[in-house]
Design a protein around this motif. Structure first.
Motif, PDB file in Angstrom:
ATOM      1  N   UNK A 145      -0.373 -24.177  -1.526  1.00  0.00           N
ATOM      2  CA  UNK A 145      -1.122 -25.436  -1.497  1.00  0.00           C
ATOM      3  C   UNK A 145      -1.788 -25.630  -0.135  1.00  0.00           C
ATOM      4  N   UNK A 146      -2.002 -24.590   0.599  1.00  0.00           N
ATOM      5  CA  UNK A 146      -2.511 -24.566   1.975  1.00  0.00           C
ATOM      6  C   UNK A 146      -1.529 -25.214   2.943  1.00  0.00           C
ATOM      7  N   UNK A 147      -0.283 -25.446   2.489  1.00  0.00           N
ATOM      8  CA  UNK A 147       0.722 -26.033   3.370  1.00  0.00           C
ATOM      9  C   UNK A 147       1.115 -25.046   4.455  1.00  0.00           C
ATOM     10  N   UNK A 148       1.211 -25.543   5.681  1.00  0.00           N
ATOM     11  CA  UNK A 148       1.522 -24.702   6.844  1.00  0.00           C
ATOM     12  C   UNK A 148       3.032 -24.698   7.009  1.00  0.00           C
ATOM     13  N   UNK A 168       4.773 -34.115   6.849  1.00  0.00           N
ATOM     14  CA  UNK A 168       4.673 -32.970   5.942  1.00  0.00           C
ATOM     15  C   UNK A 168       3.448 -33.071   5.038  1.00  0.00           C
ATOM     16  N   UNK A 169       3.106 -34.285   4.600  1.00  0.00           N
ATOM     17  CA  UNK A 169       1.966 -34.454   3.700  1.00  0.00           C
ATOM     18  C   UNK A 169       0.642 -34.125   4.379  1.00  0.00           C
ATOM     19  N   UNK A 170       0.609 -34.149   5.707  1.00  0.00           N
ATOM     20  CA  UNK A 170      -0.621 -33.859   6.447  1.00  0.00           C
ATOM     21  C   UNK A 170      -0.621 -32.444   7.022  1.00  0.00           C
ATOM     22  N   UNK A 171       0.485 -31.733   6.859  1.00  0.00           N
ATOM     23  CA  UNK A 171       0.582 -30.387   7.429  1.00  0.00           C
ATOM     24  C   UNK A 171       0.055 -29.359   6.427  1.00  0.00           C
ATOM     25  N   UNK A 174      -5.791 -28.166   3.727  1.00  0.00           N
ATOM     26  CA  UNK A 174      -6.645 -29.001   2.896  1.00  0.00           C
ATOM     27  C   UNK A 174      -6.826 -30.372   3.535  1.00  0.00           C
ATOM     28  N   UNK A 175      -5.734 -30.978   3.978  1.00  0.00           N
ATOM     29  CA  UNK A 175      -5.838 -32.279   4.638  1.00  0.00           C
ATOM     30  C   UNK A 175      -6.568 -32.161   5.981  1.00  0.00           C
ATOM     31  N   UNK A 176      -6.180 -31.190   6.790  1.00  0.00           N
ATOM     32  CA  UNK A 176      -6.725 -31.089   8.136  1.00  0.00           C
ATOM     33  C   UNK A 176      -8.237 -30.873   8.129  1.00  0.00           C
ATOM     34  N   UNK A 177      -8.713 -29.988   7.265  1.00  0.00           N
ATOM     35  CA  UNK A 177     -10.141 -29.653   7.266  1.00  0.00           C
ATOM     36  C   UNK A 177     -10.995 -30.796   6.713  1.00  0.00           C
ATOM     37  N   UNK A 270       5.995 -18.910  -0.689  1.00  0.00           N
ATOM     38  CA  UNK A 270       5.185 -18.487   0.451  1.00  0.00           C
ATOM     39  C   UNK A 270       4.014 -17.660  -0.075  1.00  0.00           C
ATOM     40  N   UNK A 271       2.844 -17.973   0.420  1.00  0.00           N
ATOM     41  CA  UNK A 271       1.688 -17.198  -0.022  1.00  0.00           C
ATOM     42  C   UNK A 271       1.371 -16.042   0.913  1.00  0.00           C
TER      43      UNK A 271
END
Length: 303
Positions: A145-148, A168-171, A174-177, A270-271
């Protein structure tokens, strides 16, 4: 030094409100229509007779090229066809001149695989050790989910953001960009990165239709970000395994960094590991060395 770098970017994280994703029952139909609309008869060797009322190929033309009945193809676009065979999927993909990523996406939509999730589980220690050993290359590990999920000190220095301090919801990238003013300011071509993320998430959504967290995230993005929705509605799909991004760094200038995405299939949640490196002997290589040397020295003084 790392603290100073973070402060130098004047980071102001934004909040996220949980909202939800539109039904995906018509996802395959929308994708097929979008791919059909981008083709012209001459692209596939068909003669053009008279004026056409709609852009792109007609359903009848796609059905003929794929060797299926018009009625059956209409059911596909309406999301009413059941148990679509791999042969039919491949025939339609060939008729629509789909790329390899688009072909894989269509297979996933027609015959969705089941996926596993490990949301909330800590990163395996060995993976974090691997990240920490990469002292000269900014690197992080992402989920589907693009989660770091993990990162190294070099990534903190280059991106100027302490991922550990983010909710966590902002990490997530997708959110950052799409929402974080700091990340949007340092990416030289934020439109390029945003388009890549939307196209990649289209692919992930087709591959993981039973991931409720991914669905909720995509619903949130579609409802909150007109920019994301614009990219999403193009139905572009692509799996970006490598490329180059430019980061505007306030202390050392522009960093032209090549990235490689290395998949990690052993861990279901993990992707991949994503690592950034400069071309040897370039201004970026020298600037990155200077930045990381200073960061390491500062960490030792503080430690």
């Amino acid at each position: 030094m790392i603290v100073e770098i973070v402060r130098a970017f004047h980071m102001e994280p934004l909040g996220i409100h949980r909202i939800g994703l539109v039904s995906d029952k018509s996802e395959m139909g929308e994708f097929l229509r979008s791919r059909r609309a981008r083709l012209r008869p001459e692209d596939i060797g068909l003669p053009v007779w008279g004026r056409r009322r709609v852009p792109g190929l007609r359903r009848e033309e796609v059905a003929h090229l794929a060797g299926v009945s018009v009625e059956y193809y209409v059911r596909l676009e309406q999301g009413r066809a059941e148990a679509v065979s791999e042969g039919i999927v491949d025939a339609i993909a060939t008729a629509l001149l789909l790329s390899e990523d688009e072909r894989r996406h269509l297979r996933n939509l027609a015959r969705p695989p089941r996926s596993l999730s490990r949301a909330g589980e800590p990163l395996r220690p060995g993976l974090q050790q691997l990240l920490d050993s990469m002292t000269r290359a900014p690197a992080y590990i992402v989920g589907h989910r693009t989660d770091i999920l993990g990162w190294n000190a070099a990534a903190v220095a280059v991106f100027g953001i302490d991922f550990a301090e983010l909710p966590e919801s902002e990490r997530t990238w997708m959110h950052l960009v799409f929402f974080d003013p700091h990340i949007r300011a340092i990416m030289a071509d934020v439109a390029l990165v945003a388009g890549h993320i939307a196209a990649d998430m289209r692919l992930q959504a087709g591959h993981r239709p039973d991931d409720p967290e991914l669905r909720a995230m995509l619903r949130h993005m579609n409802e909150r970000s007109p920019e994301f929705r614009e990219y999403w509605d193009t139905h572009e799909v692509s799996d970006f395994q490598y490329g180059r991004y430019v980061v505007h760094h306030p202390l050392v200038g522009d960093l032209h960094l090549d990235y490689e995405l290395l998949e990690i299939p052993a861990d279901p949640g993990v992707r991949a590991l994503v690592a950034y490196t400069p071309a040897p002997g370039t201004d970026t290589a020298r600037a990155l060395d200077s930045l990381l040397n200073e960061s390491t020295s500062e960490a030792k003084r503080c430690g």
